[in-house]
Enzyme design. Structure first.
Site, short mmCIF file in Angstrom:
data_model
loop_
_atom_site.label_atom_id
_atom_site.label_comp_id
_atom_site.label_asym_id
_atom_site.label_seq_id
_atom_site.Cartn_x
_atom_site.Cartn_y
_atom_site.Cartn_z
N GLU A 134 12.11 -0.41 4.75
CA GLU A 134 13.05 -1.49 4.50
C GLU A 134 12.37 -2.86 4.48
O GLU A 134 12.81 -3.78 3.79
CB GLU A 134 14.16 -1.47 5.54
CG GLU A 134 15.23 -2.54 5.36
CD GLU A 134 15.89 -2.53 3.98
OE1 GLU A 134 16.23 -3.62 3.49
OE2 GLU A 134 16.06 -1.42 3.41
N HIS A 164 9.41 -3.57 3.17
CA HIS A 164 8.94 -3.75 1.79
C HIS A 164 10.10 -4.03 0.85
O HIS A 164 10.00 -4.89 -0.04
CB HIS A 164 8.21 -2.49 1.31
CG HIS A 164 6.98 -2.15 2.07
ND1 HIS A 164 6.90 -1.04 2.90
CD2 HIS A 164 5.77 -2.74 2.14
CE1 HIS A 164 5.70 -0.97 3.43
NE2 HIS A 164 4.99 -1.99 3.00
N VAL A 206 11.11 -7.64 9.23
CA VAL A 206 12.29 -6.79 9.38
C VAL A 206 12.06 -5.87 10.57
O VAL A 206 10.99 -5.26 10.70
CB VAL A 206 12.56 -5.97 8.10
CG1 VAL A 206 13.76 -5.05 8.28
CG2 VAL A 206 12.78 -6.90 6.91
N MET A 257 0.84 -1.20 0.00
CA MET A 257 0.00 0.00 0.00
C MET A 257 0.87 1.25 0.00
O MET A 257 0.41 2.33 0.37
CB MET A 257 -0.96 0.00 1.19
CG MET A 257 -2.01 -1.08 1.11
SD MET A 257 -3.52 -0.75 2.05
CE MET A 257 -2.87 -0.59 3.69
N GLY A 258 2.12 1.09 -0.42
CA GLY A 258 3.01 2.23 -0.47
C GLY A 258 3.56 2.60 0.90
O GLY A 258 3.58 1.78 1.82
N GLN A 306 -2.74 -12.32 7.77
CA GLN A 306 -2.96 -11.96 6.36
C GLN A 306 -2.25 -12.94 5.44
O GLN A 306 -2.80 -13.36 4.41
CB GLN A 306 -2.46 -10.55 6.09
CG GLN A 306 -2.51 -10.15 4.63
CD GLN A 306 -2.00 -8.74 4.41
OE1 GLN A 306 -2.74 -7.78 4.56
NE2 GLN A 306 -0.73 -8.60 4.07
N SER A 315 6.87 -0.79 10.12
CA SER A 315 5.50 -0.60 9.68
C SER A 315 5.35 0.83 9.17
O SER A 315 5.95 1.76 9.72
CB SER A 315 4.51 -0.83 10.83
OG SER A 315 3.20 -0.41 10.47
N GLY A 342 5.19 -10.18 3.68
CA GLY A 342 5.89 -10.19 4.94
C GLY A 342 5.18 -11.04 5.98
O GLY A 342 3.95 -11.12 6.00
#
Length: 279
Positions: free
Chosen positions: A35, A37, A176, A30-31, A153, A185, A147
């Site tokens: 790190e 991502h 991470v 979701m942008g 999820q 997050s 992740g």
């Protein structure tokens, strides 16, 4: 790296990749990239010939209009972060592209959605399952990388792909963390400086509970102590702090199988989630 906003553009690109026999990997996001991502992107690069990072703030998985409004939209800076990683395509569709007039379909998954975030965020996983299914189909991905921080999820996505026979291989990548243990997050930026100091207590509390359970203490007592520690540290609410089976997320009261402690707690008006393996 190409920035693509429409499905027609995307499919024109992926069609040539498939014709060439190339493996497509995707990292749905979701942008507001960090790190965590980027670690998914690196995993996708290592395991795929072509990589698509999707950036879409999905309105149907938010339970609060205020949370949706506050969620950061940082496409320009996200693109800057992705450029050195040799991502082939950033797919950033609009809401109208994903949910056009007349859209009337929702995917609902039972079992792994029960309890945890499924209880505290009603409808959330319907939104997740629906958008992820659309992204799988739109990108025609062969592999997808998620992740483990959002562990429930991840189980929902695996169940979705298996049940609907979507031919995509799901890989869960390690969480991470900052040096002090806080899981990365996009919502962490909303913590106050004082809240940021308190936030690592979530990871420490889970670690302490896990150690007690592995040492033979009753799970209920260890988790209750961890919850009390979080409230003493400054968290305003603990939504859940539970021991669950790693495969299927059934509630556990002992380490009868590989397990995880999963938690969600509020600090500074920010909802933080995390989990650790306990085996």
């Amino acid at each position: 790296m190409k920035l693509v906003h429409t499905l027609d553009e995307l499919r024109a690109i992926t069609r040539t990749w498939h014709q060439a026999g190339e493996v497509i990997g995707i990292t749905p996001t979701m942008g507001a990239l960090h790190e965590g991502h980027l670690s998914l992107v690196r995993a996708a690069k290592a395991g795929s010939d072509r990589v698509i990072t999707t950036i879409f703030v999905n309105p149907t998985q938010f339970n609060s209009a205020d949370d949706l409004e506050k969620y950061p939209r940082t496409l320009d800076s996200d693109s800057t972060l992705l450029a050195p990683l040799d991502v082939d395509v950033i797919y950033a569709p609009t809401v109208d592209q994903m949910y056009p007039d007349g859209f009337a379909t929702s995917i609902s998954i039972s079992g792994v959605t029960e309890g945890l975030c499924g209880t505290h965020r009603p409808g959330h996983f319907d939104g997740v399952a629906t958008i992820v299914a659309k992204l799988f189909l739109q990108t025609s991905a062969d592999r997808a990388f998620f992740g483990q921080k959002d562990f429930q999820q991840l189980q929902v996505v695996k169940r979705l792909a298996a049940d609907l026979n979507i031919p995509v291989e799901i890989t869960g990548c390690p969480t991470v963390r900052e040096a002090d243990g806080l899981a990365l997050s996009s919502r962490n930026v909303r913590l106050t400086p004082e809240g940021r100091k308190v936030a690592p207590a979530l990871y420490r509390a889970m670690q302490e509970a896990g150690a007690r359970i592995k040492a033979g203490d009753p799970a209920a007592a260890a988790l209750q102590a961890a919850q009390a520690a979080l409230l003493d540290a400054g968290f305003t609410e603990v939504e859940y702090l539970e021991l669950r089976a790693e495969d299927g997320l059934a509630p556990l009261d002992s380490l009868s199988q590989p397990a995880r402690i999963l938690a969600a707690a509020w600090l500074d008006g920010v909802r933080l989630i995390d989990n650790i393996a306990v085996a």
